[in-house]
Write an enzyme that holds these catalytic residues in place. Structure first.
Site, mmCIF file in Angstrom:
data_model
loop_
_atom_site.group_PDB
_atom_site.id
_atom_site.type_symbol
_atom_site.label_atom_id
_atom_site.label_comp_id
_atom_site.label_asym_id
_atom_site.label_seq_id
_atom_site.Cartn_x
_atom_site.Cartn_y
_atom_site.Cartn_z
ATOM 1 C CG PHE A 101 -47.348 -35.070 45.408
ATOM 2 C CD1 PHE A 101 -48.596 -35.632 45.190
ATOM 3 C CD2 PHE A 101 -46.786 -34.305 44.390
ATOM 4 C CE1 PHE A 101 -49.280 -35.438 44.000
ATOM 5 C CE2 PHE A 101 -47.462 -34.087 43.204
ATOM 6 C CZ PHE A 101 -48.706 -34.667 43.006
ATOM 7 C CG ASP A 172 -40.484 -32.064 48.431
ATOM 8 O OD1 ASP A 172 -41.151 -31.066 48.767
ATOM 9 O OD2 ASP A 172 -40.924 -32.972 47.705
ATOM 10 C CG HIS A 175 -45.896 -31.205 52.869
ATOM 11 N ND1 HIS A 175 -46.073 -32.479 53.360
ATOM 12 C CD2 HIS A 175 -46.399 -31.207 51.621
ATOM 13 C CE1 HIS A 175 -46.660 -33.230 52.441
ATOM 14 N NE2 HIS A 175 -46.859 -32.489 51.375
ATOM 15 C CD GLN A 198 -51.519 -28.109 45.146
ATOM 16 O OE1 GLN A 198 -50.951 -28.091 46.246
ATOM 17 N NE2 GLN A 198 -52.708 -28.653 44.971
ATOM 18 C CE LYS A 201 -47.919 -28.639 48.531
ATOM 19 N NZ LYS A 201 -48.845 -29.174 47.540
ATOM 20 N NE ARG A 230 -33.589 -16.267 26.238
ATOM 21 C CZ ARG A 230 -34.885 -16.631 26.251
ATOM 22 N NH1 ARG A 230 -35.471 -16.996 27.376
ATOM 23 N NH2 ARG A 230 -35.590 -16.618 25.143
ATOM 24 C CE1 TYR A 237 -35.877 -15.870 20.125
ATOM 25 C CE2 TYR A 237 -35.364 -13.697 19.254
ATOM 26 C CZ TYR A 237 -36.290 -14.644 19.672
ATOM 27 O OH TYR A 237 -37.629 -14.349 19.636
ATOM 28 N NE ARG A 247 -39.501 -16.492 31.333
ATOM 29 C CZ ARG A 247 -39.330 -16.738 30.026
ATOM 30 N NH1 ARG A 247 -38.201 -17.268 29.599
ATOM 31 N NH2 ARG A 247 -40.267 -16.448 29.148
#
Ligand SMILES: Cc1ncc(COP(=O)(O)O)c(C=O)c1O
Length: 447
Positions: A101, A172, A175, A198, A201, A230, A237, A247
């Site tokens: 992909f 990766d 799959h 996704q 999957k 962070r 902050y 996230r």
């Protein structure tokens, strides 16, 4: 037994081998509803305050015998974060396969580095370690290997060459949920592993991704990158590096915790059915199932991948697929062109990510050639998607029977086919595949 030539192919008006639909995807039921509603009603929907994503991260890390797992928004972002955490920057080269992909290679561009394509092995569809070796230059800093369809890459050879050239290995594993290489779960064999959740999957929350690693330093860098730069002990902050909000959310975490309870049973079923298909399809002339290497102790079977030999069938892969679909078997051509032929690469349309162009102004992806990938993409590749492997063994026998019928009646493939269907979906014929595609819209299942 019926003589082979008494049959008529469904694309020539014969009776299809199969008229029943295969299982739909995703599978969900009461447990997903309860978990999602509990998370909803808790009013805690963000990862930092919640417990769902954290629980899933712990489960996923333990399953991979990895020290760390980090839930992120999707697999594409997982790859990009992994690259940046590994220190990849402008001018660096990252070796990738062309049969995958787009995200595997576009993540490299988005890390401001240069993707370098190394060919695959035609029999396994996975990147060929000899081609990686040939692609290494003094600029090479990392490689991304894709366990295509869930078949583990040759990780011994890959880790060995990476050690010799001092390269970071990113798996990766989008799959390859639950796939094993010599008994080890893929994703935690390289330095970093990236998974996608996704919608297609084998484990899904609609969208989602996760990064696994055993390296504390890399884990901390990934954490920072996915959480706006962070640092773990810093203030809200207080931003130390260029990151973003990548996230995973709590509702996705809740869904994944519920889906995970189904996973082992589903993975076992796919493995049994995939083995059964591979054994029986291998006996049909001109059909070559993806070669399962001895190192593969469990295949992930996101795809059942095979090659058809146009010389044996006397027709193109496209006509062959129409014949197969007309017999009631959903199948597709897979990645239709090598990634380096996508306009993104031929036009070098990299937007603001100029790192690879400023370092390599001569870069011309139209000159790249990976012959094995070209054969697989444009001539021979055929995929049966994972939900079909959640059916029963007798349903697998329908796939075998359809392919055997097409082989035995291959002389009927010659000559013009019927007009394209007016449904506008670009497929020829009105066989059960259409009915099936409608029937397999989302439905509730209890697997
Ligand atoms: C091999 C591969 N890598 C990366 C990705 C990207 O994952 P996502 O769609 O979650 O961004 C996918 C899936 O879509 C994939 O199949």
């Amino acid at each position: 037994m019926e003589g082979p030539m008494t049959d008529t192919l469904a694309i020539r008006g014969g009776k299809p081998v199969r008229e029943k639909p295969f299982p739909s995807w995703p599978c969900f039921g009461d447990r997903e509803e309860k978990r999602l509603l509990d998370a909803l009603r808790s009013g805690v929907w963000g990862k930092m305050q919640g417990t769902e994503v954290k629980q899933f991260e712990r489960t996923f890390a333990a399953y991979h015998e990895a020290k760390h797992a980090l839930g992120v928004v999707n697999g594409t972002v997982a790859l990009r974060i992994a690259l940046i955490a590994a220190g990849i920057e402008a001018g660096d080269e990252v070796i990738v396969p062309p049969y995958t992909f787009m995200a595997t290679a576009s993540a490299v561009v988005e890390a401001n580095a240069t993707p370098v394509f190394a060919d695959i092995d035609l029999e396994t569809s996975n990147i060929d370690p000899a081609c990686i070796e040939a692609a290494v230059t003094p600029r090479t800093k990392a490689l991304i290997v894709v366990h295509l369809g869930g078949l583990p890459c040759d990780m011994d050879a890959i880790m060995d060459l990476a050690a010799r050239h001092n390269l970071v290995v990113i798996e990766d594993a989008c799959h390859a949920h639950g796939a094993e290489y010599q008994g080890r779960r893929v994703g935690a064999i390289g330095h970093l592993g990236c998974f996608s959740f996704q919608s297609s999957k084998n484990v899904t929350s609609g969208e989602g991704g996760i990064i696994v690693t055993n390296d504390d330093r890399l884990a901390e860098a990934c954490w920072s990158l996915h959480n706006c730069g962070r640092v773990p002990e810093g203030k809200w902050y207080e931003h130390h590096i260029l990151g973003g909000n990548y996230r995973m959310g709590e509702l996705q975490g809740a869904l994944l915790n519920a889906q995970w309870e189904r996973f082992e049973e589903q993975a076992g079923r796919r493995e049994r059915n995939g083995r059964h298909l591979a054994e029986h399809l291998g006996a049909i002339p001109g059909i070559h199932p993806q070669k399962r290497t001895a190192d593969c102790t469990r295949h992930g079977y996101h795809l059942f991948a095979l090659r058809m030999d146009p010389a044996v069938f006397g027709t193109s892969r496209e006509v062959f697929l129409e014949a197969l679909q007309a017999e009631g078997i959903p199948a597709a051509a897979g990645y239709p062109i090598p990634l380096y032929r996508e306009p993104l690469f031929t036009n070098r349309a990299f937007g603001p990510y100029t790192g690879c162009l400023s370092e390599r102004p001569d870069l011309d992806f139209s000159r790249v050639r990976c012959p094995q990938c070209e054969t697989l993409s444009t001539v021979q590749g055929v995929w049966v998607h994972q939900p079909n492997l959640l059916a029963e063994q007798e349903d697998m026998d329908d796939i075998v029977a359809a392919l055997r019928k097409i082989y035995e009646c291959r002389d009927q493939l010659a000559g013009p086919l019927a007009e394209k269907s007016s449904s506008g979906d670009g497929r020829i014929g009105r066989g059960p595949v259409h009915t099936q595609r409608r029937a397999s819209a989302v439905s509730r299942e209890k697997t």
